[in-house]
Write an enzyme that holds these catalytic residues in place. Structure first.
Site, PDB file in Angstrom:
ATOM      1  N   ASP A 164       0.866  -1.183   0.000  1.00  0.00           N
ATOM      2  CA  ASP A 164       0.000   0.000   0.000  1.00  0.00           C
ATOM      3  C   ASP A 164       0.902   1.231   0.000  1.00  0.00           C
ATOM      4  O   ASP A 164       1.407   1.645   1.045  1.00  0.00           O
ATOM      5  CB  ASP A 164      -0.897  -0.043   1.239  1.00  0.00           C
ATOM      6  CG  ASP A 164      -1.886   1.111   1.317  1.00  0.00           C
ATOM      7  OD1 ASP A 164      -1.735   2.086   0.554  1.00  0.00           O
ATOM      8  OD2 ASP A 164      -2.808   1.038   2.152  1.00  0.00           O
ATOM      9  N   GLU A 166       1.142   4.463   0.260  1.00  0.00           N
ATOM     10  CA  GLU A 166       0.641   5.753   0.730  1.00  0.00           C
ATOM     11  C   GLU A 166       1.529   6.251   1.863  1.00  0.00           C
ATOM     12  O   GLU A 166       2.201   5.478   2.538  1.00  0.00           O
ATOM     13  CB  GLU A 166      -0.785   5.614   1.259  1.00  0.00           C
ATOM     14  CG  GLU A 166      -1.790   5.134   0.243  1.00  0.00           C
ATOM     15  CD  GLU A 166      -3.155   4.998   0.873  1.00  0.00           C
ATOM     16  OE1 GLU A 166      -3.918   5.981   0.821  1.00  0.00           O
ATOM     17  OE2 GLU A 166      -3.454   3.920   1.426  1.00  0.00           O
TER      18      GLU A 166
END
Length: 305
Positions: A164, A166
């Site tokens: 992920d 982010e």
């Protein structure tokens, strides 16, 4: 427009440091005796759990009223971090106190799910320190982090890793900006380290658009990829078959039941093989869960506290 990814409630970075094979249809690892789960037909259902606030065991509390099969097939521990060690100038795998607690108590937090036939995956995301999956300065550095990931999977008896990309904040602490080779090196090394484990992609961030380098495309090395925008339909831009993709993404308890049902219906009608949910908590969410199970599996969901 869509609400961007998670309504994350994350603990502050605390000074707790970090530091088996379930392929599709395989049995649980680390000596856990897997009881045969009732079979079900339909897409793979995925549940992310914010372990800062909720128990992983919630994933195992939902079964189908017709046949008794598990509602969820994959449980994702959200989330470990990729941190940056300013002394060694290297990326390091970090577990906050809540993630560490789940891992340290794998016998009671992870094995019960695996014994039901639910695969348990560790999600890893950035932590505002400049380290990310897309800015390793060399192939050696990417391979070193891949080893940290595969070592954690082996140590805690997990079923794979979820990427992920982010909150990395590329450039912090003097780190580099995203480059073309980094994620390809990382995924290639991780797949070599754990050929039979899950590698999944939360389809967001610089890494998600850097899947090919030097004649190597790592798309086929992923088991799943999914849409990161809850309440929406978006086909991940990765060369995987429909059976491994989730264009639908919902947040349980926040995405309306009508939207949840509509996205599930579209998943089936368009032939996709995965349905992504986020933020399963400890409340009885059987009404929200049934909104998609009726469409995916032809059955309501039953909650057993």
């Amino acid at each position: 427009m869509f609400t961007l990814v998670r309504s994350r409630v994350r603990t502050a970075v605390l000074a707790l440091s970090a530091v088996t094979a379930l392929a599709f249809g395989a049995t649980a690892t680390s000596g856990a005796a897997a009881a045969p789960a009732p079979t079900k037909q339909g897409p793979t259902s995925v549940a992310y759990v914010e372990v800062n606030n909720n128990s992983m065991l919630n994933v195992g509390k939902y079964t189908l009223a017709n046949g008794g099969g598990n509602v969820f097939d994959v449980a994702v521990i959200f989330a470990a971090n990729i941190n940056y060690d300013t002394g060694t100038k290297a990326a390091t795998l970090y577990f906050n106190e809540n993630v560490q607690r789940v891992l340290d108590n794998a016998a009671t937090q992870i094995r019960p799910l695996q014994q039901k036939g639910i695969r348990v995956v560790l999600s890893v995301l950035g932590n505002h320190q400049g380290a990310g999956f897309a800015n390793f300065p060399s192939q050696q550095a990417a391979s070193a982090f891949a080893k940290q990931l595969s070592d954690a999977v082996a140590k805690y008896g997990l079923d794979g890793i979820d990427f992920d990309d982010e909150y990395a904040e590329y450039g912090n602490n003097g780190t580099g900006q995203p480059n073309a080779s980094s994620f390809v090196y990382l995924v290639s090394a991780l797949r070599a380290n754990m050929p039979d484990k899950i590698i999944s992609l939360y389809n967001i961030g610089p890494a998600a658009s850097r899947l090919s380098y030097g004649g190597v495309d790592v798309s086929s090395k992923f088991d799943y990829a999914w849409n990161p925008y809850y309440g929406s339909w978006q086909v991940p831009g990765i060369a995987l078959p429909k059976s491994k993709l989730s264009p639908a993404a919902v947040e349980i308890g926040r995405t309306s039941q009508s939207t949840v049902a509509g996205l599930a219906r579209r998943t089936v009608s368009e032939g996709y093989g995965v349905y992504l949910t986020y933020n399963l908590d400890g409340a009885d969410r059987s009404a929200d869960v049934s909104a998609f199970t009726r469409e995916l599996y032809g059955s309501a969901a039953v909650y057993a506290p």
